[in-house]
Structures are given as C-alpha cells and as structure tokens.
Write a protein that holds these residues in place. Structure first.
Motif, short mmCIF file in Angstrom:
data_model
loop_
_atom_site.label_atom_id
_atom_site.label_comp_id
_atom_site.label_asym_id
_atom_site.label_seq_id
_atom_site.Cartn_x
_atom_site.Cartn_y
_atom_site.Cartn_z
N SER A 122 -4.71 10.58 -2.27
CA SER A 122 -5.03 9.26 -2.81
C SER A 122 -4.22 8.19 -2.07
CB SER A 122 -4.69 9.20 -4.31
OG SER A 122 -3.32 9.50 -4.51
N TYR A 123 -4.56 6.94 -2.34
CA TYR A 123 -3.75 5.78 -1.96
C TYR A 123 -3.55 4.94 -3.22
CZ TYR A 123 -4.97 6.68 2.96
OH TYR A 123 -5.15 7.25 4.19
N LEU A 124 -2.49 4.15 -3.25
CA LEU A 124 -2.24 3.25 -4.37
C LEU A 124 -1.94 1.86 -3.81
CD1 LEU A 124 -2.02 3.45 -7.49
CD2 LEU A 124 0.47 3.48 -7.19
N LEU A 125 -2.77 0.88 -4.19
CA LEU A 125 -2.61 -0.50 -3.72
C LEU A 125 -2.09 -1.34 -4.88
CD1 LEU A 125 -3.00 -2.57 -1.44
CD2 LEU A 125 -5.36 -2.89 -2.24
N ILE A 126 -0.94 -1.94 -4.68
CA ILE A 126 -0.28 -2.73 -5.73
C ILE A 126 -0.24 -4.19 -5.30
CG2 ILE A 126 1.86 -3.08 -7.02
CD1 ILE A 126 2.52 -0.16 -6.59
N SER A 127 -0.68 -5.08 -6.18
CA SER A 127 -0.54 -6.53 -5.98
C SER A 127 0.21 -7.07 -7.19
CB SER A 127 -1.92 -7.18 -5.86
OG SER A 127 -2.55 -7.25 -7.13
N PRO A 128 0.54 -8.37 -7.23
CA PRO A 128 1.27 -8.90 -8.39
C PRO A 128 0.52 -8.73 -9.72
CG PRO A 128 1.41 -10.43 -6.56
CD PRO A 128 0.43 -9.36 -6.15
N LYS A 129 -0.81 -8.64 -9.66
CA LYS A 129 -1.58 -8.56 -10.90
C LYS A 129 -2.31 -7.23 -11.07
CE LYS A 129 -2.75 -13.45 -10.29
NZ LYS A 129 -2.49 -13.45 -8.85
N ASP A 130 -2.69 -6.58 -9.98
CA ASP A 130 -3.56 -5.41 -10.06
C ASP A 130 -2.93 -4.18 -9.42
OD1 ASP A 130 -5.73 -6.90 -11.22
OD2 ASP A 130 -6.12 -7.73 -9.22
N LEU A 144 0.86 -1.17 0.00
CA LEU A 144 0.00 0.00 0.00
C LEU A 144 0.90 1.22 0.00
CD1 LEU A 144 -2.83 1.28 0.22
CD2 LEU A 144 -2.44 1.40 2.70
N MET A 145 0.76 2.05 -1.04
CA MET A 145 1.52 3.28 -1.13
C MET A 145 0.66 4.41 -0.58
SD MET A 145 3.46 4.72 -4.56
CE MET A 145 3.80 3.03 -5.08
N ALA A 146 1.19 5.12 0.42
CA ALA A 146 0.42 6.18 1.08
C ALA A 146 1.01 7.57 0.88
CB ALA A 146 0.30 5.89 2.58
N ALA A 147 2.32 7.68 0.65
CA ALA A 147 2.96 8.98 0.49
C ALA A 147 2.53 9.61 -0.83
CB ALA A 147 4.48 8.84 0.54
N LEU A 148 2.01 10.82 -0.78
CA LEU A 148 1.42 11.43 -1.97
C LEU A 148 2.44 11.69 -3.07
CD1 LEU A 148 -1.14 13.94 -0.38
CD2 LEU A 148 -1.41 11.51 -0.94
N ASP A 149 3.66 12.07 -2.70
CA ASP A 149 4.66 12.31 -3.75
C ASP A 149 5.11 11.00 -4.39
OD1 ASP A 149 5.87 11.74 -1.27
OD2 ASP A 149 7.73 12.74 -1.82
N ASP A 150 5.12 9.91 -3.63
CA ASP A 150 5.44 8.60 -4.20
C ASP A 150 4.39 8.20 -5.23
OD1 ASP A 150 7.56 8.56 -2.48
OD2 ASP A 150 6.97 6.75 -1.40
N ILE A 151 3.12 8.43 -4.91
CA ILE A 151 2.03 8.07 -5.83
C ILE A 151 2.11 8.91 -7.10
CG2 ILE A 151 -0.48 8.00 -6.11
CD1 ILE A 151 -0.64 7.54 -3.05
N THR A 153 -4.63 -0.49 -7.90
CA THR A 153 -5.86 0.27 -7.66
C THR A 153 -5.51 1.62 -7.06
OG1 THR A 153 -7.11 -1.76 -7.25
CG2 THR A 153 -8.11 0.31 -6.52
N LEU A 154 -6.02 2.66 -7.70
CA LEU A 154 -5.86 4.02 -7.20
C LEU A 154 -7.13 4.41 -6.46
CD1 LEU A 154 -4.32 6.77 -7.15
CD2 LEU A 154 -5.49 7.33 -9.29
N TYR A 155 -6.99 4.73 -5.18
CA TYR A 155 -8.13 5.17 -4.36
C TYR A 155 -8.13 6.69 -4.34
CZ TYR A 155 -8.55 0.32 -3.01
OH TYR A 155 -8.72 -1.05 -3.05
N ILE A 156 -9.13 7.27 -4.99
CA ILE A 156 -9.16 8.72 -5.19
C ILE A 156 -10.60 9.15 -5.42
CG2 ILE A 156 -8.80 8.51 -7.69
CD1 ILE A 156 -7.05 11.03 -7.53
N ASN A 157 -10.93 10.34 -5.02
CA ASN A 157 -12.27 10.85 -5.30
C ASN A 157 -12.43 11.03 -6.81
OD1 ASN A 157 -13.02 10.90 -2.64
ND2 ASN A 157 -12.43 13.04 -2.32
N ASN A 158 -13.47 10.42 -7.38
CA ASN A 158 -13.65 10.35 -8.82
C ASN A 158 -13.76 11.73 -9.46
OD1 ASN A 158 -14.06 8.48 -11.11
ND2 ASN A 158 -15.99 9.59 -11.29
N VAL A 159 -14.24 12.72 -8.70
CA VAL A 159 -14.41 14.06 -9.26
C VAL A 159 -13.08 14.67 -9.70
CG1 VAL A 159 -14.18 15.27 -7.04
CG2 VAL A 159 -15.57 16.27 -8.86
N LYS A 160 -11.96 14.13 -9.21
CA LYS A 160 -10.65 14.67 -9.54
C LYS A 160 -10.13 14.18 -10.88
CE LYS A 160 -7.78 14.80 -6.02
NZ LYS A 160 -7.76 16.25 -5.82
N LEU A 161 -10.80 13.20 -11.48
CA LEU A 161 -10.30 12.58 -12.70
C LEU A 161 -10.93 13.22 -13.94
CD1 LEU A 161 -10.42 8.83 -11.60
CD2 LEU A 161 -8.54 10.46 -11.38
#
Length: 615
Positions: free
Chosen positions: A229-237, A203-210, A239-247
């Motif tokens: 945001s948060y960024l969750l990395i697995s071997p296959k997937d 789980l990536m939590a640091a905003l500058d890392d993301i 996922t960016l956790y972010i409020n959709n209005v920002k995209l």
C-alpha cells in the motif's frame, strides 16, 4: 543452457531492441523493503541468487552480482554454472557497480559491435529504486565514462513468464491492547512532525511505517506482517492506496471511523497529481524514483518537495509502555519454547538410540518452530531459521535445504539464529550450542564472540550516542586476534512488525541515528571461519535510563531475551571478572523469570544450564 542463462539471453534480446548497454536489478520493490513480495523478486529471477541483499548487473556480454559477507558462500554456490561473477562488497579490490560498468562497456565499445554494443545507456526500473539510489547511481555512472541512466523500463514485464501477482491477502486490525496508541493520535503526532519540518503533507511508502501508523497488519511479505500500500497524508485528509480486495468489512469500517479514505493501489500516481497543498515530504530513501518524478513534474505545487527522512521511522522505533510490555510477554513465551527445545536437543545426544539417529538441521528448525507455535499469540516465524552445524555455521545466513541438510553429530557447534512473530511482539535470538567435544579453535571463537556480546550488554552511554560509537566494544577483543566480521552488530526490532527496523543500529560504518530510551536493538557479534566453524550470540535489548549527571542523561541496555547461553564452550581464563559476573547475573534472571512456567524436569534442566560460572 541453465535456466538463469536462458533468462539472460531473453533479457539481452530486449536490451538490444531498447538500445541498452546494461540493466541493473536491485533487491528492492516499489516500497524499498528489505524483504519483499515474490512479485518484485526480479534480482532473484534474473540471477538465481535468493539472499535478501544484492544487486545484479547484466550487460550484453557479461553479468555480475554484488552482495555482502552474509551471503558470500551462498552466492558462490547459487551462481555456479551461470554467467555471473560474484562481487564481494567491502572486500578490497571489489569495484563499484559504476566502475565495473565503465570498464565493461568501454572494453566492448573499443572492440566495436552493434549500436547496442556501443550504447552508453544503462537501465534500471524507477519503480523499484529509491530517489537517493538513482541520484547516486546517476552521478557515479556519469563519472565512469559518461554513462547515462534510464529509469522508465521494467523488462521483467516481458521476459518473466508466470510472474507471481501482487499479493491480495486480507489485512487485519492490530488491537489497541498491543499497539498502545490510536491511529488518530499517531496521525496527530505525524502532522506535528511535518509542521516542524515545514511540510504540509507526505507520501508514506515504507510498508512497516504504514502498518504501524494505521494499527493494521498483513501477510503480504514472508515473515513480515505488512501489506502492499501507500499512505498519502495532507493537513486535512489521509488516503490509503490499496487493492480493495484486501479490506475486510471490519477493516473498512475501522478506516471510515478514523477518517481514512481508500483508493486503488495503482491510483497513487493520480493521487499525487491531485495533491493541492503547498509542498510534500518525500523520504528519498523510501519513495521510489518514478513517483518522485511524477511529483516533480507537477505545476501546482509551489513549495515543491521536502526531501527529508520520514518522521515515522524514528517514531516507531521508540516503544510505548504497552509495546514494551508486549515485548516482555513475547520474550517470555519465546524463552519457554527455547528452553523446551534446548532440553530436547541435549537429550538427543545424552540418550542416543541404537544405532544413533541424530536430528538434522531441518528437523531442528521444525522442532523449534513447533514448540513456538504452542505458545499463546504465536503467528509466524520472524525470519527463516538459520540452523548451521559444523562448517555450515561459517555461512552467515545459511538456510538448510533438502540438498544441503546434514545430520548433527555429538561434537562441534550448532549455530541457531531464529525468531518468532507473536501478536504482542517480535523476537530474534541466536545461540551457538556445543553438541559434544570441541576443538580449541571452536572454543576460542565462541569465547571471543561471547566477550564481544557482553561488552555491548554492559555498556553505559550518553543519550543520543550513535550505535557506530558503541560497535567497537563487540570487536575489540577479536581485533587483537586479527579476527573480524563484516555484518552489523545489531539492528532495531519492530512491534509485531519487521524483525529488522531502523534507522538505529550497531555497525562499523558511520550510522548517525541516535540511540534513545525505549528503543529495541539486537546484540549479535559473530566470527565465521569458512570451511571450519562459526559462532554468534544474540540477545534483543531494550534501551533504558541509567543515571543523570552534570554531563547529561546516560543510558544502558536491558536484555529482553530469556534463554541460557551455553557455558560449555567458554574458555574461562579468557573472560574478565566483570564479564563472568554479567553472565551469572543474566542466568539468574533467566531462571527466575522462566522457572514458574516450566515443568519440574524443564526447570531442573534450566537450573543446571544456569549454574554460576567460576573464574
């Protein structure tokens, strides 16, 4: 009653209801940022102190704030008239938070009172506290009278009226022409680094890392082009956790093209519960304690938690060829703006009006910002400008306000620490400028600071050495005079990212992060004499190869910053021949790089500013 003291009363009413003896407010947010969105500035709300570093602690009968030497004078002013006592970090006799709480709560327990008065429970918001911070604090409180820590309460939700919302500004693409590496390649490197650490995901939590990983930038934090945001990395997937209005449509399409799923920011807890790999890496200095506890409670994670430093921290500090070229371009633009500004500033004192009207600290800031804004690819300042004249230069992180703003005068020193965000790089520079006649003391501290700056610049060192091993070079001549400064000597700088980037740095305290080729780092020693004067000189440096010998690979520093260093305050007899040679060589390089981009008048001013110094 002051606004701050009213807020303390509101907090204490809640603490009594919750049977809490104390509550701790760190300076961080759920992502452990140094600079954070307004929504999470709880420590500033409850104390009134707005520095970037500090911790407020409130009991039912007292309050205290811990901060470092950069903010001693500012904190004293901002805490005046409140219940707060200032605690000066790294000053002999200053208690730790746990020590202070142990004594405060013990004294009131002996005196008797309500159940809240005799409680041994201390609160802190687990969302805004890192895993390591909570673990360390828990152990320290236990040693100080058996105090316990509660992490499941955010009192600000109840007492902070009109609390700013979590930012919703749109994010933007960071083009490959400036990033130099695709998101797919970065993710491949990150996954390989995770395998090397025997971790399936992270789980990536640091905003500058993301932001670095995804080649995206935002505007959620003042001066720092990151997004919540948060960024969750697995071997296959991924996922960016972010409020959709920002995209924006372009960003959404980009994420789909790169195989990155999107989910709501608040769904990160559910995402961690649904994570089905063998184990997960959580950086205990970056991930907050609440999310850590959610993972810890999982029953379907047989390998548990790998508590190690995020591999992204060090990846992004080593710049690729494109990023280095971007830094050089940004520094060139910044140097042009600085020369235009310094020439203008000189003219305010060499051709004064009748009666004389001199610029103020705020107008100096405005002028420099306007000149930077004229440069191509300019986006913003990289931090709030420090423009301190005279005694204000002794306040390490002084920021002029309409109440404190003063006019410059044709004598003394102006300390100007500033920087900019360009699309191709981030700048950070300090110059201390003579505005006229100087005292012997002003000349002495200026020269000592310059000597320390140059000693770092000329250092050669083996690859992998720590910045702590080099830091002494900036201080050795000061120490002979019984002088010192308590802040670090240098920090990493991001690529159109945070102006403070780690983990490498120059600092007295032991910081084991190795220095390797490709890193950027500042060199900024200073001396500050409260009520009298202050001086600091800063360049941003690039670590480059020096030579290979039978003892290994050696490195050196290349100055990226292009701006003359004021020679007028220098006591030449205090300088060594080697230091003078470095200064003359640096000025020759600055002249050669900047002159083709200046008008004839500006080029002549620069030539005069860069004339060789003679021992």
């Amino acid at each position: 009653m002051s606004t701050v003291n009213q807020r303390l009363e509101d907090l204490r009413m809640l603490m009594r209801r919750e049977h809490l003896a104390a509550f701790i407010f760190p300076s961080t947010d759920p992502h452990q940022g140094e600079y954070i969105p307004d929504h999470w500035k709880g420590r500033e709300f409850i104390s009134g102190f707005n520095g970037s570093a500090g911790t407020a602690v409130v009991t039912l009968h007292s309050a205290a704030l811990w901060t470092d030497s950069r903010y001693f004078l500012a904190a004293e002013e901002q805490l005046r008239g409140t219940d707060y006592q200032l605690m000066k970090l790294k000053i002999e006799g200053t208690p730790t938070i746990a020590q202070w709480l142990g004594k405060q709560l013990s004294d009131h327990s002996v005196a008797g009172g309500s159940s809240a008065d005799t409680s041994t429970e201390v609160g802190i918001d687990g969302w805004c506290s890192s895993v390591n911070a909570v673990k360390e604090l828990t152990a320290n409180l236990r040693r100080e009278g058996g105090l316990t820590l509660r992490t499941n309460l955010d009192p600000l939700r109840q007492i902070w009226r009109n609390r700013p919302p979590i930012p919703e500004q749109p994010i933007e693409l960071f083009p490959m022409e400036y990033a130099g590496e695709s998101v797919k390649d970065k993710l491949a490197r990150i996954r390989q680094a995770l395998r090397d650490r025997h971790a399936d995901g992270m789980l990536m939590a640091a905003l500058d890392d993301i932001a670095w990983t995804l080649n995206l930038r935002g505007t959620d934090v003042h001066c720092n082009p990151v997004f919540v945001s948060y960024l969750l990395i697995s071997p296959k997937d991924v996922t960016l956790y972010i409020n959709n209005v920002k995209l924006t449509p372009a960003v959404s399409a980009y994420l789909r093209e790169n195989g990155i799923r999107v989910d709501a920011y608040e769904n990160v807890v559910r995402g961690l519960k649904d994570y089905f790999e063998y184990n997960i890496l959580l950086d205990p200095d970056e991930v907050n304690y609440t999310l850590y506890q959610e993972v810890k409670r999982k029953q379907n994670l047989p390998g548990g938690i790998v508590e190690e430093e995020s591999p992204v921290k060090r990846m992004k500090t080593v710049k690729n060829a494109t990023e280095i070229a971007g830094f050089r371009s940004a520094m060139l633009k910044d140097g042009i703006a600085m020369v235009k500004f310094l020439k203008w500033l000189d003219e305010q004192f060499t051709t004064p009006t009748t009666p004389p009207v001199y610029p103020t600290e705020i107008s100096v800031d405005q002028k420099l910002t306007a000149l930077r804004a004229e440069q191509p690819l300019y986006r913003d300042i990289s931090f709030d400008t420090i423009a301190g004249y005279g005694t204000h230069a002794a306040i390490v992180h002084y920021e002029a306000t309409p109440e404190t703003d003063i006019p410059l005068e044709p004598h003394g020193l102006l300390l100007l620490d500033s920087g900019a965000q360009y699309l191709d790089g981030t700048t950070d520079i300090t110059r201390t400028i003579a505005l006229g006649p100087l005292t012997d003391l002003e000349k002495q501290i200026y020269t000592l600071v310059l000597k320390g700056h140059i000693q770092i610049e000329i250092c050669k060192f083996p690859s992998g050495a720590s910045g702590t091993q080099i830091d002494i070079l900036a201080r050795k001549d000061m120490w002979r005079e019984g002088l010192n400064y308590l802040h670090g000597t240098g920090h990493g700088v991001g690529t159109y990212l945070n102006v403070h980037e780690g983990p490498h740095q120059f600092r007295m305290e032991w910081k084991p992060a190795p220095l390797v080729a490709g890193m950027t780092i500042t060199d900024e020693p200073g001396i500050y004499l409260p009520g009298r004067c202050g001086a600091r000189t800063e360049n941003t440096l690039l670590i480059v190869p020096y030579k290979d010998t039978e003892f290994g690979h050696f490195l050196q520093f290349e100055p990226l910053t292009l701006c003359p260093i004021d020679k007028r305050p220098i006591i030449v007899s205090m300088m060594t021949a080697e230091e003078i040679q470095w200064l003359n060589d640096y000025h020759q390089m600055v002249c050669e790089r900047l002159t083709p981009h200046l008008t004839a008048d500006e080029a002549e001013w620069l030539r005069q500013a860069c004339t060789p110094l003679i021992l």
